[in-house]
Write a protein that holds these residues in place. Structure first.
Motif, mmCIF file in Angstrom:
data_model
loop_
_atom_site.group_PDB
_atom_site.id
_atom_site.type_symbol
_atom_site.label_atom_id
_atom_site.label_comp_id
_atom_site.label_asym_id
_atom_site.label_seq_id
_atom_site.Cartn_x
_atom_site.Cartn_y
_atom_site.Cartn_z
ATOM 1 N N GLU A 31 0.804 -1.221 0.000
ATOM 2 C CA GLU A 31 0.000 0.000 0.000
ATOM 3 C C GLU A 31 0.840 1.274 0.000
ATOM 4 O OE1 GLU A 31 -2.595 -0.210 3.378
ATOM 5 O OE2 GLU A 31 -3.269 -2.229 2.841
ATOM 6 N N TRP A 32 2.025 1.241 0.587
ATOM 7 C CA TRP A 32 2.763 2.489 0.782
ATOM 8 C C TRP A 32 4.227 2.439 0.371
ATOM 9 C CZ3 TRP A 32 7.047 2.567 3.914
ATOM 10 C CH2 TRP A 32 7.196 1.490 4.796
ATOM 11 N N ASN A 33 4.803 1.267 0.230
ATOM 12 C CA ASN A 33 6.248 1.156 0.051
ATOM 13 C C ASN A 33 6.611 1.072 -1.441
ATOM 14 O OD1 ASN A 33 8.969 0.375 0.076
ATOM 15 N ND2 ASN A 33 8.717 -0.652 2.038
ATOM 16 N N PRO A 34 7.260 2.099 -1.981
ATOM 17 C CA PRO A 34 7.588 2.083 -3.406
ATOM 18 C C PRO A 34 8.809 1.234 -3.761
ATOM 19 C CG PRO A 34 8.405 4.099 -2.420
ATOM 20 C CD PRO A 34 7.645 3.355 -1.339
ATOM 21 N N VAL A 35 9.552 0.774 -2.777
ATOM 22 C CA VAL A 35 10.776 0.006 -3.041
ATOM 23 C C VAL A 35 10.582 -1.473 -2.727
ATOM 24 C CG1 VAL A 35 13.218 -0.270 -2.458
ATOM 25 C CG2 VAL A 35 12.226 2.023 -2.632
ATOM 26 N N ILE A 36 10.073 -1.779 -1.543
ATOM 27 C CA ILE A 36 9.776 -3.164 -1.190
ATOM 28 C C ILE A 36 8.265 -3.312 -1.343
ATOM 29 C CG2 ILE A 36 9.913 -4.972 0.565
ATOM 30 C CD1 ILE A 36 12.267 -3.439 1.796
ATOM 31 N N MET A 49 12.306 -14.660 4.892
ATOM 32 C CA MET A 49 11.282 -13.770 4.361
ATOM 33 C C MET A 49 11.352 -13.815 2.837
ATOM 34 S SD MET A 49 12.228 -10.445 6.666
ATOM 35 C CE MET A 49 11.006 -9.441 5.863
ATOM 36 N N ALA A 50 10.323 -13.295 2.206
ATOM 37 C CA ALA A 50 10.343 -13.075 0.758
ATOM 38 C C ALA A 50 10.046 -11.601 0.544
ATOM 39 C CB ALA A 50 9.297 -13.932 0.063
ATOM 40 N N LEU A 51 10.936 -10.917 -0.162
ATOM 41 C CA LEU A 51 10.782 -9.492 -0.439
ATOM 42 C C LEU A 51 10.844 -9.263 -1.944
ATOM 43 C CD1 LEU A 51 13.332 -8.074 2.172
ATOM 44 C CD2 LEU A 51 10.864 -8.382 2.484
ATOM 45 N N ARG A 52 9.915 -8.468 -2.438
ATOM 46 C CA ARG A 52 9.977 -8.049 -3.841
ATOM 47 C C ARG A 52 10.540 -6.640 -3.836
ATOM 48 N NH1 ARG A 52 6.909 -5.285 -7.828
ATOM 49 N NH2 ARG A 52 7.101 -6.283 -9.856
ATOM 50 N N ILE A 53 11.737 -6.488 -4.385
ATOM 51 C CA ILE A 53 12.440 -5.214 -4.422
ATOM 52 C C ILE A 53 12.225 -4.608 -5.802
ATOM 53 C CG2 ILE A 53 14.648 -4.044 -4.072
ATOM 54 C CD1 ILE A 53 13.829 -5.669 -1.623
ATOM 55 N N ALA A 54 11.776 -3.359 -5.828
ATOM 56 C CA ALA A 54 11.500 -2.676 -7.098
ATOM 57 C C ALA A 54 12.215 -1.329 -7.108
ATOM 58 C CB ALA A 54 9.993 -2.498 -7.284
ATOM 59 N N ALA A 133 16.043 5.759 -0.807
ATOM 60 C CA ALA A 133 15.508 7.073 -0.431
ATOM 61 C C ALA A 133 13.984 7.132 -0.557
ATOM 62 C CB ALA A 133 16.172 8.181 -1.240
ATOM 63 N N PRO A 134 13.372 6.592 -1.619
ATOM 64 C CA PRO A 134 11.903 6.614 -1.695
ATOM 65 C C PRO A 134 11.241 5.806 -0.572
ATOM 66 C CG PRO A 134 12.847 6.173 -3.860
ATOM 67 C CD PRO A 134 13.969 6.073 -2.860
ATOM 68 N N PHE A 135 11.858 4.695 -0.176
ATOM 69 C CA PHE A 135 11.361 3.892 0.941
ATOM 70 C C PHE A 135 11.356 4.726 2.214
ATOM 71 C CE2 PHE A 135 12.309 1.398 4.679
ATOM 72 C CZ PHE A 135 11.433 0.334 4.628
ATOM 73 N N GLU A 136 12.455 5.413 2.482
ATOM 74 C CA GLU A 136 12.572 6.221 3.701
ATOM 75 C C GLU A 136 11.530 7.337 3.727
ATOM 76 O OE1 GLU A 136 16.625 7.348 3.250
ATOM 77 O OE2 GLU A 136 17.370 5.387 3.883
ATOM 78 N N ALA A 137 11.346 8.011 2.603
ATOM 79 C CA ALA A 137 10.351 9.086 2.533
ATOM 80 C C ALA A 137 8.950 8.535 2.774
ATOM 81 C CB ALA A 137 10.435 9.790 1.180
ATOM 82 N N ALA A 138 8.652 7.384 2.206
ATOM 83 C CA ALA A 138 7.330 6.784 2.376
ATOM 84 C C ALA A 138 7.119 6.294 3.807
ATOM 85 C CB ALA A 138 7.148 5.640 1.382
ATOM 86 N N LEU A 139 8.155 5.747 4.434
ATOM 87 C CA LEU A 139 8.076 5.327 5.836
ATOM 88 C C LEU A 139 7.749 6.530 6.717
ATOM 89 C CD1 LEU A 139 8.510 3.233 8.134
ATOM 90 C CD2 LEU A 139 10.948 3.867 8.066
ATOM 91 N N ARG A 140 8.454 7.629 6.503
ATOM 92 C CA ARG A 140 8.208 8.848 7.269
ATOM 93 C C ARG A 140 6.759 9.315 7.093
ATOM 94 N NH1 ARG A 140 11.764 12.743 5.233
ATOM 95 N NH2 ARG A 140 13.239 12.385 6.917
ATOM 96 N N GLU A 141 6.332 9.380 5.837
ATOM 97 C CA GLU A 141 4.983 9.863 5.538
ATOM 98 C C GLU A 141 3.916 8.979 6.182
ATOM 99 O OE1 GLU A 141 2.262 10.175 1.588
ATOM 100 O OE2 GLU A 141 4.308 10.974 1.437
ATOM 101 N N ARG A 142 4.071 7.671 6.063
ATOM 102 C CA ARG A 142 3.076 6.735 6.617
ATOM 103 C C ARG A 142 3.029 6.824 8.140
ATOM 104 N NH1 ARG A 142 -0.597 2.816 4.205
ATOM 105 N NH2 ARG A 142 -0.854 1.164 5.712
ATOM 106 N N ALA A 143 4.193 6.862 8.797
ATOM 107 C CA ALA A 143 4.229 6.903 10.268
ATOM 108 C C ALA A 143 3.664 8.238 10.769
ATOM 109 C CB ALA A 143 5.657 6.709 10.770
#
Length: 149
Positions: A31-36, A49-54, A133-143
């Motif tokens: 829903e929110w993570n543009p990288v994972i 774990m299984a991670l899809r990295i994009a 960097a996009p992951f970090e920005a999205a984490l900040r925004e979501r939290a």
């Protein structure tokens, strides 16, 4: 054997409990993570774990790291072993006035990790920072959005 640590710090205007909840709610990553864009697995040390990295501008791929450290509301790490190199994604959370200081990055070690001061090592550092960097920005925004009335 060479070892490298590439990290960035970001301030999140939310308490560590909220940042932790966002970070560890793997079912919501899509829903929110543009990288994972997919995360599946249980948050237990030693579990796979299984991670899809994009990464932006590149083809998405699946990795299957093991959870290597879980300290609720403080630290999360997962480790991936490759031929001649091991990488570990890290998230360290520290309560600070007004929110959480998040240290995010990657540690790598093994014979194929470039030595200190090499151009290859600098390119590796830049790739880690650029890709996450996009992951970090999205984490900040979501939290932060989770704490707004």
């Amino acid at each position: 054997m060479s070892r490298a640590r590439f990290t960035r710090e970001l301030f999140v205007a939310a308490p560590p409990s909220v940042v932790w909840d966002v970070l560890t709610d793997f079912a919501s990553y899509k829903e929110w993570n543009p990288v994972i864009t997919l995360a599946d697995g249980r948050l237990e040390e030693g579990r796979r774990m299984a991670l899809r990295i994009a990464p932006s501008g590149r083809i998405a791929y699946i990795v299957r790291p093991r959870v290597s450290k879980v300290v609720p509301e403080r630290e999360l790490r997962w480790r991936r072993r490759l031929p001649f190199r091991t990488t570990e994604q890290l998230f360290e959370l520290e309560a600070v006035p007004g929110g959480t200081q998040v240290t995010h990055g990657q540690e790598a070690w093994g014979p194929l990790v470039p030595g200190e001061g090499s151009g290859r090592r600098e390119r590796m550092r830049e790739a880690v920072i650029r890709d996450y960097a996009p992951f970090e920005a999205a984490l900040r925004e979501r939290a932060e959005a989770s704490t707004r009335p």
